[in-house]
Design a protein around this motif. Structure first.
Motif, mmCIF file in Angstrom:
data_model
loop_
_atom_site.group_PDB
_atom_site.id
_atom_site.type_symbol
_atom_site.label_atom_id
_atom_site.label_comp_id
_atom_site.label_asym_id
_atom_site.label_seq_id
_atom_site.Cartn_x
_atom_site.Cartn_y
_atom_site.Cartn_z
ATOM 1 N N LEU A 165 0.832 -1.205 0.000
ATOM 2 C CA LEU A 165 0.000 0.000 0.000
ATOM 3 C C LEU A 165 0.866 1.253 0.000
ATOM 4 C CD1 LEU A 165 -2.788 -0.945 2.597
ATOM 5 C CD2 LEU A 165 -2.917 -1.032 0.099
ATOM 6 N N TRP A 166 1.925 1.231 0.805
ATOM 7 C CA TRP A 166 2.847 2.380 0.868
ATOM 8 C C TRP A 166 3.457 2.645 -0.507
ATOM 9 C CZ3 TRP A 166 4.539 4.760 5.690
ATOM 10 C CH2 TRP A 166 5.507 5.767 5.518
ATOM 11 N N VAL A 167 3.873 1.582 -1.181
ATOM 12 C CA VAL A 167 4.496 1.713 -2.500
ATOM 13 C C VAL A 167 3.511 2.269 -3.523
ATOM 14 C CG1 VAL A 167 5.486 0.411 -4.425
ATOM 15 C CG2 VAL A 167 6.221 -0.075 -2.090
ATOM 16 N N GLU A 168 2.272 1.780 -3.490
ATOM 17 C CA GLU A 168 1.273 2.268 -4.440
ATOM 18 C C GLU A 168 1.032 3.762 -4.254
ATOM 19 O OE1 GLU A 168 0.022 0.670 -6.948
ATOM 20 O OE2 GLU A 168 1.112 -1.146 -6.425
ATOM 21 N N LEU A 169 0.988 4.215 -3.016
ATOM 22 C CA LEU A 169 0.831 5.652 -2.754
ATOM 23 C C LEU A 169 2.051 6.437 -3.219
ATOM 24 C CD1 LEU A 169 -0.873 6.022 0.746
ATOM 25 C CD2 LEU A 169 -1.556 7.154 -1.368
ATOM 26 N N ALA A 170 3.237 5.901 -2.937
ATOM 27 C CA ALA A 170 4.468 6.606 -3.299
ATOM 28 C C ALA A 170 4.583 6.787 -4.812
ATOM 29 C CB ALA A 170 5.677 5.836 -2.763
ATOM 30 N N LYS A 171 4.232 5.773 -5.562
ATOM 31 C CA LYS A 171 4.359 5.857 -7.018
ATOM 32 C C LYS A 171 3.423 6.904 -7.610
ATOM 33 C CE LYS A 171 3.834 1.404 -7.664
ATOM 34 N NZ LYS A 171 3.794 0.046 -8.275
ATOM 35 N N ARG A 172 2.373 7.247 -6.887
ATOM 36 C CA ARG A 172 1.396 8.197 -7.403
ATOM 37 C C ARG A 172 1.523 9.596 -6.806
ATOM 38 N NH1 ARG A 172 -0.312 3.144 -7.613
ATOM 39 N NH2 ARG A 172 -1.714 2.485 -9.291
ATOM 40 N N ASP A 177 10.279 -1.445 -9.133
ATOM 41 C CA ASP A 177 9.199 -0.892 -9.959
ATOM 42 C C ASP A 177 9.622 0.366 -10.703
ATOM 43 O OD1 ASP A 177 7.682 -2.936 -9.026
ATOM 44 O OD2 ASP A 177 6.311 -1.721 -7.832
ATOM 45 N N ILE A 178 10.391 1.232 -10.040
ATOM 46 C CA ILE A 178 10.750 2.508 -10.656
ATOM 47 C C ILE A 178 11.844 2.346 -11.691
ATOM 48 C CG2 ILE A 178 11.787 4.774 -10.206
ATOM 49 C CD1 ILE A 178 10.329 4.768 -7.523
ATOM 50 N N ILE A 179 12.913 1.648 -11.343
ATOM 51 C CA ILE A 179 14.040 1.509 -12.271
ATOM 52 C C ILE A 179 13.658 0.667 -13.482
ATOM 53 C CG2 ILE A 179 16.412 0.709 -12.528
ATOM 54 C CD1 ILE A 179 16.031 3.215 -10.784
ATOM 55 N N HIS A 180 12.947 -0.428 -13.226
ATOM 56 C CA HIS A 180 12.575 -1.324 -14.325
ATOM 57 C C HIS A 180 11.208 -1.000 -14.899
ATOM 58 C CE1 HIS A 180 16.092 -3.724 -13.395
ATOM 59 N NE2 HIS A 180 15.688 -3.827 -12.136
ATOM 60 N N GLN A 181 10.482 -0.055 -14.251
ATOM 61 C CA GLN A 181 9.173 0.387 -14.727
ATOM 62 C C GLN A 181 8.276 -0.804 -15.061
ATOM 63 O OE1 GLN A 181 9.637 3.265 -17.876
ATOM 64 N NE2 GLN A 181 10.869 4.640 -16.633
ATOM 65 N N ASP A 230 5.296 -1.466 -13.925
ATOM 66 C CA ASP A 230 3.855 -1.258 -13.968
ATOM 67 C C ASP A 230 3.555 0.128 -14.538
ATOM 68 O OD1 ASP A 230 3.252 -0.391 -10.463
ATOM 69 O OD2 ASP A 230 4.657 0.384 -11.926
ATOM 70 N N THR A 231 2.293 0.370 -14.797
ATOM 71 C CA THR A 231 1.881 1.614 -15.450
ATOM 72 C C THR A 231 2.130 2.834 -14.575
ATOM 73 O OG1 THR A 231 0.157 0.374 -16.612
ATOM 74 C CG2 THR A 231 -0.041 2.772 -16.591
ATOM 75 N N ALA A 232 1.824 2.718 -13.292
ATOM 76 C CA ALA A 232 1.979 3.865 -12.394
ATOM 77 C C ALA A 232 3.418 4.361 -12.363
ATOM 78 C CB ALA A 232 1.517 3.485 -10.987
ATOM 79 N N SER A 233 4.386 3.438 -12.374
ATOM 80 C CA SER A 233 5.792 3.841 -12.361
ATOM 81 C C SER A 233 6.219 4.441 -13.686
ATOM 82 C CB SER A 233 6.667 2.622 -12.040
ATOM 83 O OG SER A 233 6.365 2.095 -10.783
ATOM 84 N N SER A 234 5.743 3.877 -14.787
ATOM 85 C CA SER A 234 6.171 4.361 -16.102
ATOM 86 C C SER A 234 5.638 5.757 -16.393
ATOM 87 C CB SER A 234 5.713 3.380 -17.192
ATOM 88 O OG SER A 234 4.304 3.248 -17.189
ATOM 89 N N LEU A 235 4.458 6.098 -15.865
ATOM 90 C CA LEU A 235 3.888 7.414 -16.121
ATOM 91 C C LEU A 235 4.694 8.529 -15.475
ATOM 92 C CD1 LEU A 235 0.058 6.685 -15.753
ATOM 93 C CD2 LEU A 235 1.332 7.145 -17.857
ATOM 94 N N ARG A 236 5.329 8.249 -14.335
ATOM 95 C CA ARG A 236 6.143 9.245 -13.637
ATOM 96 C C ARG A 236 7.591 8.773 -13.545
ATOM 97 N NH1 ARG A 236 4.927 10.356 -8.200
ATOM 98 N NH2 ARG A 236 5.986 12.323 -8.587
ATOM 99 N N GLY A 237 8.027 8.041 -14.548
ATOM 100 C CA GLY A 237 9.334 7.392 -14.496
ATOM 101 C C GLY A 237 10.487 8.321 -14.185
ATOM 102 N N THR A 238 10.588 9.445 -14.877
ATOM 103 C CA THR A 238 11.726 10.346 -14.707
ATOM 104 C C THR A 238 11.751 10.961 -13.304
ATOM 105 O OG1 THR A 238 11.682 10.874 -17.070
ATOM 106 C CG2 THR A 238 12.882 12.372 -15.622
ATOM 107 N N ASP A 239 10.612 11.465 -12.855
ATOM 108 C CA ASP A 239 10.565 12.104 -11.534
ATOM 109 C C ASP A 239 10.858 11.105 -10.413
ATOM 110 O OD1 ASP A 239 9.906 14.493 -12.735
ATOM 111 O OD2 ASP A 239 7.745 14.206 -12.503
#
Length: 358
Positions: A196-203, A240-244, A246-255
């Protein structure tokens, strides 16, 4: 006499096996002759419940709070919207879950209970109900996991429907669940809270949640259980962020990528690698960086490997987190954090799993 007794026992075992090989339909008929009170009560109310859902009503028939397992939070909560049906609704949810797991429930009743629980994911009160189910420690782990699943569904699939105030409220609930974790909580509960923490962080990390790193540091300074949670969060964010993945990570990948690099890298190294950054918002807490904190913690776990029960679990978590970090972190950060020394110290531990991960 002994032989006769053995033959008698053998015949009884054969009859028992024949009964066990009976067709499922026959067993259901026998089961339905004597259903338990819970499944019978749920079946009696099922038609009314689904009639309410079909015609668009938001309220459900009230049930006895004893069905929730003896009271608890279902009896005492004060819902944020002032609805008096919140406690009975929680009792309905818990009872439906009991029906699903009851061996005496018929397939039809179990199907109705499953459909009812699935409908709860789409209710307006899903966030609040999920929190109440998960936060009450008197609830069984199965009930708590269901509550966390309701929250996870909202974060993954209905996040864009939440207002800014609802997002802040939901973030507060997730942080409260993280702070309330205990060592006796099952691992799947702790991992679900980390998810849950990760899902919030990615968004929201770096946007509505610029001080996430500060919250992680506060949890890190608490118990071993909270350290495990932080390690799981960091490892999952890294993957999730480095390898992107899922969709949530890829949408904000750079930031998200820049934010993760910043909080994991020691500040002295980060200044050298990135001397100037445009439109920079301070998101890190402390100058150490997570690769240093995790490396130091791993060394501490190795030193106390035989003196603490939690040391082995935390050592494995630390190694797993570092393994994810070293694939992308700045090489100077690996050198300055003594990461390699910490990993090599784990090779001295007489534990096959630790040696393999190291």
């Amino acid at each position: 006499k002994k032989k006769k007794h053995e033959k008698k026992k053998k015949r009884e075992r054969e009859r028992e096996r024949e009964r066990e090989r009976a067709e499922p339909g026959e067993r259901d008929k026998e089961r339905n002759k004597h259903p338990d009170q819970t499944s019978t009560a749920f079946a009696r109310r099922s038609n009314k419940r689904y009639l309410c859902i079909d015609i668009g009503l938001t309220s459900l028939p009230a049930v006895e709070t004893e069905a929730a397992g003896g009271g608890g939070m279902a009896d005492s909560i004060q819902p944020s919207d002032g609805s008096e049906n919140a406690a009975p609704q929680l009792a309905n949810i818990i009872q439906a879950l009991d029906v699903i797991h009851s061996p005496a429930s018929s397939n039809e009743v179990r199907k109705q209970a499953s459909e009812f629980l699935e409908q709860q994911k789409h209710e307006k009160a899903a966030v609040q109900n999920g929190y109440f189910l998960a936060a009450e420690k008197s609830h069984s782990p199965v009930v708590q996991h269901l509550g966390l699943s309701l929250l996870e569904h909202v974060l993954r699939y209905k996040f864009l429907e939440l207002s800014p105030d609802q997002v802040n409220h939901t973030r507060g609930l997730v942080m409260s669940l993280a702070e309330g974790l205990r060592c006796q909580d099952p691992s799947y509960i702790r991992n679900k809270v980390a998810s849950l923490w990760v899902e919030l962080a990615k968004r929201t990390w770096g946007l509505e949640w610029p001080r996430m790193d500060e919250s992680l540091v506060q949890l890190w300074n608490a118990t071993f259980t909270h350290k495990e949670l932080v390690l799981t969060v960091l490892e999952t964010l890294s993957e999730d962020i480095i390898h992107q993945e899922d969709t949530a990570s890829s949408l904000r990948g750079t930031d998200l990528n820049r934010a993760l690099v910043e909080i994991c890298t020691p500040y002295d190294v980060f200044k050298v690698a990135y001397p100037t950054r445009d439109h920079h918002t301070e998101i890190r807490s402390g100058s150490e960086g997570w690769i240093f904190r995790v490396s130091y913690f791993l060394s501490d776990c190795v030193r106390n490997f035989h003196a603490s029960v939690e040391a082995r679990t935390c050592a494995l978590k630390s190694l797993s987190c570092l393994r994810s970090f070293v694939a992308w972190v700045i090489p100077m950060a690996i050198d300055s954090s003594q990461c390699i020394m910490a990993i090599c110290s784990a090779l001295e531990v007489e534990d096959d799993t630790i040696l393999l991960v190291s």
